[in-house]
Design a protein around this motif. Structure first.
Motif, short mmCIF file in Angstrom:
data_model
loop_
_atom_site.label_atom_id
_atom_site.label_comp_id
_atom_site.label_asym_id
_atom_site.label_seq_id
_atom_site.Cartn_x
_atom_site.Cartn_y
_atom_site.Cartn_z
N GLU A 159 0.81 -1.22 0.00
CA GLU A 159 0.00 0.00 0.00
C GLU A 159 0.85 1.28 0.00
OE1 GLU A 159 -2.63 0.88 3.52
OE2 GLU A 159 -3.99 1.41 1.88
N PHE A 160 0.54 2.17 -0.93
CA PHE A 160 1.06 3.55 -0.94
C PHE A 160 -0.20 4.42 -1.06
CE2 PHE A 160 5.75 3.56 -1.71
CZ PHE A 160 5.96 2.19 -1.68
N ASN A 161 -0.92 4.61 0.04
CA ASN A 161 -2.27 5.18 -0.05
C ASN A 161 -2.30 6.68 -0.30
OD1 ASN A 161 -4.68 6.44 1.91
ND2 ASN A 161 -5.33 4.90 0.43
N HIS A 162 -1.51 7.42 0.46
CA HIS A 162 -1.68 8.88 0.37
C HIS A 162 -0.37 9.63 0.55
CE1 HIS A 162 -2.11 7.78 4.64
NE2 HIS A 162 -1.50 8.93 4.88
N ASP A 163 -0.39 10.84 0.03
CA ASP A 163 0.67 11.80 0.31
C ASP A 163 0.19 12.61 1.52
OD1 ASP A 163 3.03 13.57 -0.55
OD2 ASP A 163 1.35 14.97 -0.46
N PRO A 164 0.95 12.65 2.61
CA PRO A 164 0.46 13.29 3.83
C PRO A 164 0.03 14.75 3.63
CG PRO A 164 2.45 12.04 4.29
CD PRO A 164 2.26 12.01 2.81
N LEU A 165 0.76 15.47 2.78
CA LEU A 165 0.43 16.88 2.54
C LEU A 165 -0.89 17.01 1.76
CD1 LEU A 165 2.12 19.22 3.53
CD2 LEU A 165 2.98 19.51 1.19
N MET A 166 -1.06 16.17 0.75
CA MET A 166 -2.31 16.20 -0.02
C MET A 166 -3.49 15.80 0.86
SD MET A 166 -1.15 14.62 -3.71
CE MET A 166 -2.73 14.84 -4.53
N LEU A 167 -3.26 14.85 1.76
CA LEU A 167 -4.34 14.43 2.68
C LEU A 167 -4.70 15.58 3.61
CD1 LEU A 167 -6.14 12.20 3.89
CD2 LEU A 167 -4.23 11.55 5.35
N GLU A 168 -3.67 16.24 4.14
CA GLU A 168 -3.88 17.35 5.08
C GLU A 168 -4.63 18.50 4.41
OE1 GLU A 168 -3.91 18.25 8.74
OE2 GLU A 168 -2.82 16.47 8.09
N ARG A 169 -4.32 18.75 3.13
CA ARG A 169 -4.92 19.89 2.41
C ARG A 169 -6.23 19.52 1.73
NH1 ARG A 169 0.70 22.06 -0.37
NH2 ARG A 169 1.53 23.04 1.50
N SER A 170 -6.63 18.25 1.79
CA SER A 170 -7.87 17.84 1.12
C SER A 170 -9.07 18.41 1.87
CB SER A 170 -7.97 16.31 1.08
OG SER A 170 -8.21 15.80 2.38
N ASP A 171 -10.22 18.41 1.20
CA ASP A 171 -11.42 18.93 1.88
C ASP A 171 -12.19 17.80 2.57
OD1 ASP A 171 -12.29 17.66 -0.32
OD2 ASP A 171 -13.18 19.43 -1.30
N ARG A 172 -11.48 16.72 2.89
CA ARG A 172 -12.12 15.62 3.60
C ARG A 172 -12.39 16.02 5.05
NH1 ARG A 172 -9.55 10.00 1.45
NH2 ARG A 172 -10.64 10.11 -0.52
N PRO A 173 -13.47 15.47 5.63
CA PRO A 173 -13.76 15.78 7.03
C PRO A 173 -12.58 15.39 7.92
CG PRO A 173 -15.49 14.40 6.06
CD PRO A 173 -14.40 14.54 5.04
#
Ligand SMILES: [Zn+2]
Ligand SMILES: [Zn+2]
Length: 259
Positions: A166-180
């Motif tokens: 698994e390479f699920n996410h880039d931490p910065l993109m996750l942090e900046r996403s509009d996800r709850p």
């Protein structure tokens, strides 16, 4: 042994593995139409599958199971925790009649020419597992949907000819996403999903001289990019003194790889 990743993302997961006339799926997410088309594209027959091995109960790994069972009655291999949740989510209790074969996390079982070592992974599902699949000659290590990497995971992924990690996410993109916020915390948590950095760290820890293919798996559509995951995996191989070109592009269905 031959294998192909039919689909791998937060939207749906299924991987085909075959050796000496035994063909199985690891997970059956997306839908039966997609899986059937992807199988036929690599010359495989969905009616001839000897088993479907489920890693865990989340719908991105199980959403095609009901239709596949209705059509083919393929034996379903899963932990009791997975069986309970999948059956609970079935319409009209139909899951109770499916040909389940239960295995314990930490056990091994055989399907024809393939031997599956199931190992527990930290993920927010009922008894989730990863697999090391062997046919007496080649070894495929498979670990998606895990928030951290305990030693038992590294142990089973060592000395593999191919690794699907698994390479699920880039931490910065996750942090900046509009996800709850709660979802961001779940993904980052100890029972969530591995980031590119965590996947790369795992890869560097287990990659060995037998390795021929590395597949970055379960990329988030919103919070990752294939080039970031591939670059992280290639850096990990370089750091381990191995060829960075062993990393395969996460595009699906993948070619049929042979090990
Ligand atoms: Zn998943
Ligand atoms: Zn999951």
């Amino acid at each position: 042994m031959k294998f192909a990743v039919l689909a791998s993302s937060s939207a749906g997961n299924s991987t085909y593995v075959e050796s000496n006339g035994t063909a199985v799926l690891i997970d059956a997410g997306t839908n039966a139409k997609c899986i059937g088309a992807a199988l036929r594209a690599i010359g495989a027959d969905p009616a001839a599958l000897a088993g479907i091995c489920l890693t865990h109960d989340h719908t991105d790994h199980t959403s095609a199971v009901a239709v596949l069972e209705h059509r083919y009655r393929t034996p379903l291999y899963a932990t009791d925790g997975t069986i309970d949740v999948v059956c609970c989510g079935c319409a009209n209790d139909e899951g109770a009649d499916w040909p389940w074969v239960s295995f314990a996390p930490g056990s091994s079982f055989e399907i024809g020419a393939l031997r599956f070592e199931a190992f527990p992974v930290p993920h927010d599902a009922g008894d989730p597992v990863g697999f090391a699949v062997t046919d007496g000659r080649a070894r495929l290590g498979f670990a998606t949907d895990l928030g951290t990497v305990p030693e038992v995971v590294r142990h089973h992924l060592r000395d593999c000819d191919a690794l699907a990690i698994e390479f699920n996410h880039d931490p910065l993109m996750l942090e900046r996403s509009d996800r709850p916020r709660s979802l961001v915390q779940r993904i980052r948590g100890r029972s969530g999903h591995l980031s590119n950095e965590q996947g790369a760290e795992l890869l560097a820890a287990v990659a060995g001289p037998r390795l021929r293919h590395v597949l970055p798996m379960h990329l988030s559509g919103e919070c990752n990019r294939p080039d970031l995951a591939v670059a992280a995996a290639r850096d990990a191989l370089r750091g381990a003194g191995l060829d960075p070109d062993l990393v395969r592009e996460p595009a699906y269905p993948s070619p049929l790889y042979e090990i």
